[in-house]
Design an enzyme around this catalytic site. Structure first.
Site, mmCIF file in Angstrom:
data_model
loop_
_atom_site.group_PDB
_atom_site.id
_atom_site.type_symbol
_atom_site.label_atom_id
_atom_site.label_comp_id
_atom_site.label_asym_id
_atom_site.label_seq_id
_atom_site.Cartn_x
_atom_site.Cartn_y
_atom_site.Cartn_z
ATOM 1 N N GLY A 20 0.698 -1.042 -0.060
ATOM 2 C CA GLY A 20 0.147 0.057 0.018
ATOM 3 C C GLY A 20 0.792 1.483 0.017
ATOM 4 N N ASP A 31 6.477 -4.124 14.732
ATOM 5 C CA ASP A 31 5.038 -3.834 15.411
ATOM 6 C C ASP A 31 5.030 -2.478 16.128
ATOM 7 O OD1 ASP A 31 2.679 -3.728 16.932
ATOM 8 O OD2 ASP A 31 2.864 -5.605 17.664
ATOM 9 N N TYR A 78 -11.224 4.331 14.259
ATOM 10 C CA TYR A 78 -10.388 4.713 13.347
ATOM 11 C C TYR A 78 -10.333 6.289 13.262
ATOM 12 C CZ TYR A 78 -8.286 5.248 8.854
ATOM 13 O OH TYR A 78 -7.291 5.531 7.331
HETATM 14 P P1 NDP Z 1 -2.646 -1.309 3.948
HETATM 15 O O1 NDP Z 1 -3.631 -2.011 4.968
HETATM 16 O O2 NDP Z 1 -2.763 -1.437 2.492
HETATM 17 O O3 NDP Z 1 -1.070 -1.313 4.528
HETATM 18 C C1 NDP Z 1 -0.850 -1.076 6.032
HETATM 19 C C2 NDP Z 1 0.323 -2.021 6.294
HETATM 20 O O4 NDP Z 1 0.511 -1.723 7.845
HETATM 21 C C3 NDP Z 1 0.227 -3.381 6.028
HETATM 22 O O5 NDP Z 1 1.502 -4.162 5.439
HETATM 23 C C4 NDP Z 1 -0.048 -3.972 7.628
HETATM 24 O O6 NDP Z 1 0.420 -5.257 7.706
HETATM 25 C C5 NDP Z 1 0.915 -2.818 8.329
HETATM 26 N N1 NDP Z 1 0.624 -3.026 9.786
HETATM 27 C C6 NDP Z 1 -0.925 -3.413 10.205
HETATM 28 N N2 NDP Z 1 -0.586 -3.192 11.699
HETATM 29 C C7 NDP Z 1 0.895 -2.995 11.864
HETATM 30 C C8 NDP Z 1 1.388 -2.740 13.201
HETATM 31 N N3 NDP Z 1 0.893 -3.002 14.240
HETATM 32 N N4 NDP Z 1 2.712 -2.376 13.296
HETATM 33 C C9 NDP Z 1 3.555 -2.424 11.730
HETATM 34 N N5 NDP Z 1 2.838 -2.599 10.534
HETATM 35 C C10 NDP Z 1 1.354 -2.779 10.688
HETATM 36 O O7 NDP Z 1 -3.168 0.335 4.200
HETATM 37 P P2 NDP Z 1 -2.677 1.662 3.439
HETATM 38 O O8 NDP Z 1 -1.635 1.500 2.585
HETATM 39 O O9 NDP Z 1 -4.066 2.028 2.701
HETATM 40 O O10 NDP Z 1 -2.754 2.725 4.542
HETATM 41 C C11 NDP Z 1 -1.362 3.031 5.143
HETATM 42 C C12 NDP Z 1 -1.661 4.242 6.114
HETATM 43 O O11 NDP Z 1 -2.462 5.280 5.302
HETATM 44 C C13 NDP Z 1 -2.651 3.900 7.066
HETATM 45 O O12 NDP Z 1 -2.343 4.672 8.178
HETATM 46 C C14 NDP Z 1 -4.069 4.284 6.806
HETATM 47 O O13 NDP Z 1 -4.991 4.650 7.905
HETATM 48 C C15 NDP Z 1 -3.832 5.687 5.975
HETATM 49 N N6 NDP Z 1 -5.021 5.786 5.256
HETATM 50 C C16 NDP Z 1 -5.314 5.154 4.001
HETATM 51 C C17 NDP Z 1 -6.119 5.840 3.058
HETATM 52 C C18 NDP Z 1 -6.559 4.856 1.869
HETATM 53 O O14 NDP Z 1 -7.498 5.291 1.475
HETATM 54 N N7 NDP Z 1 -5.845 3.947 1.818
HETATM 55 C C19 NDP Z 1 -6.972 6.959 3.724
HETATM 56 C C20 NDP Z 1 -6.632 7.606 4.801
HETATM 57 C C21 NDP Z 1 -5.510 7.216 5.439
HETATM 58 P P3 NDP Z 1 -0.729 -6.422 7.700
HETATM 59 O O15 NDP Z 1 -1.083 -6.446 6.293
HETATM 60 O O16 NDP Z 1 0.130 -7.869 8.146
HETATM 61 O O17 NDP Z 1 -1.800 -6.232 8.719
#
Ligand code: NDP
Length: 269
Positions: free
Chosen positions: A16, A59, A157
């Site tokens: 992402g 984490d 959230y």
């Molecule tokens: P994704 O779910 O695609 O990617 C998030 C990543 O974070 C995953 O690889 C996930 O791993 C990892 N992750 C989850 N929990 C933890 C943890 N405790 N420690 C470390 N890594 C962790 O999300 P996006 O790329 O869409 O989002 C990235 C950021 O952007 C987030 O903060 C999201 O809230 C924010 N955002 C995104 C929007 C969107 O439209 N996409 C809009 C607004 C904000 P795993 O898959 O194993 O859980």
């Protein structure tokens, strides 16, 4: 090459938005520490980037994990120049709902805040120590458009992202008061097509219809890409933004610009 000689750490970078930021930072000349809880995917992202990247498991909700990775960064590099606190969850896939203000599950509420808010606060805490040795450092916190408006079906959230927006300003002012060479800003993405949306999109034809329905409500009429957020992160991370701290940058296709509701024009009546 706007990030030459910079050492950057990106959380949640296995996919992402975090992945796109890690890749763009490397293209701009940074040495990138790719971190995530998903070790396999994170390793793959780092090895695809090449010699300028390495993967370390992290984490973000664990203070012990932040203490350990700080030691590692100190030993390997002596300092940190850029931190992107990107890891975030909605809780929809991983924790029981509902997530509305009337019925929410308290354990799930805490779990979402643990990653989205504790994770960012701990990241800032440990980065400040490492960044004092940087000539010019930048923390970029990934909040959300949901940090500025309410989301009835995702209250935890939205609450956690609003807290990230505010904490960013506390960090920015604290570092300025202490004369630390550290800026801190937030990015507020909206409707960026990444795996975080999958639980809400469905599959096949329904998925296409769901994406089209979301796009119809966006002034620019399409969802954003992770690269759109990565370009904003490069600006806030590099020295071009040296006079920018405590601010918020919205990357949302115009969603937060306001409602498009208006009286009908004469030719529509
Ligand atoms: P994704 O779910 O695609 O990617 C998030 C990543 O974070 C995953 O690889 C996930 O791993 C990892 N992750 C989850 N929990 C933890 C943890 N405790 N420690 C470390 N890594 C962790 O999300 P996006 O790329 O869409 O989002 C990235 C950021 O952007 C987030 O903060 C999201 O809230 C924010 N955002 C995104 C929007 C969107 O439209 N996409 C809009 C607004 C904000 P795993 O898959 O194993 O859980």
């Amino acid at each position: 090459m706007r990030l030459t000689n910079k050492i950057a750490l990106v959380t949640g970078a296995a996919r992402g938005i975090g992945q796109a930021i890690a890749e763009e930072f490397a293209r701009q000349g940074a040495a990138v520490i790719v971190t995530d809880v998903d070790e396999q995917a994170g390793q793959q992202v780092a090895s695809d980037i090449g010699d300028s990247a390495q993967f370390l498991p992290l984490d973000v909700g664990s203070e012990d994990a932040w203490a350990a990775i700080s030691e590692r960064v100190r030993d390997d590099f002596g300092r940190l120049d850029i931190l992107v606190n990107n890891a975030g969850i909605t809780g929809f896939m991983s924790h029981p709902g509902p997530f509305d203000p009337e019925h929410f599950n308290l354990d799930s509420w805490h779990a979402v805040h643990r990653v989205n808010l504790d994770g960012v606060a701990l990241g800032c805490k440990y980065a400040i120590g490492l960044m004092k040795h940087s000539p010019a450092a930048s923390i970029v916190n990934i909040s959300s458009r949901s940090g500025m408006v309410g989301i009835p079906a995702a209250a935890a959230y939205a609450s956690s992202k609003a807290a990230v927006r505010n904490h960013t300003k506390s960090v920015a002012l604290y570092c300025a008061e202490k004369s630390y060479p550290i800026r801190c800003n937030s990015i507020h993405p909206g409707a960026i097509l990444t795996p975080i949306w999958e639980a809400m999109l469905g599959e096949g034809e329904a998925r296409q219809q769901a994406i089209a329905a979301i796009a119809a409500d966006i002034p620019l009429q399409h969802m954003g890409s992770p690269q759109d957020v990565a370009f904003a992160a490069v600006y806030l991370a590099c020295d071009e933004s040296k006079y920018v701290t405590g601010t918020e940058l919205t990357i949302d296709g115009g969603i937060l610009a306001g409602s498009s509701a208006r009286p009908p024009t004469s030719d529509e009546e």
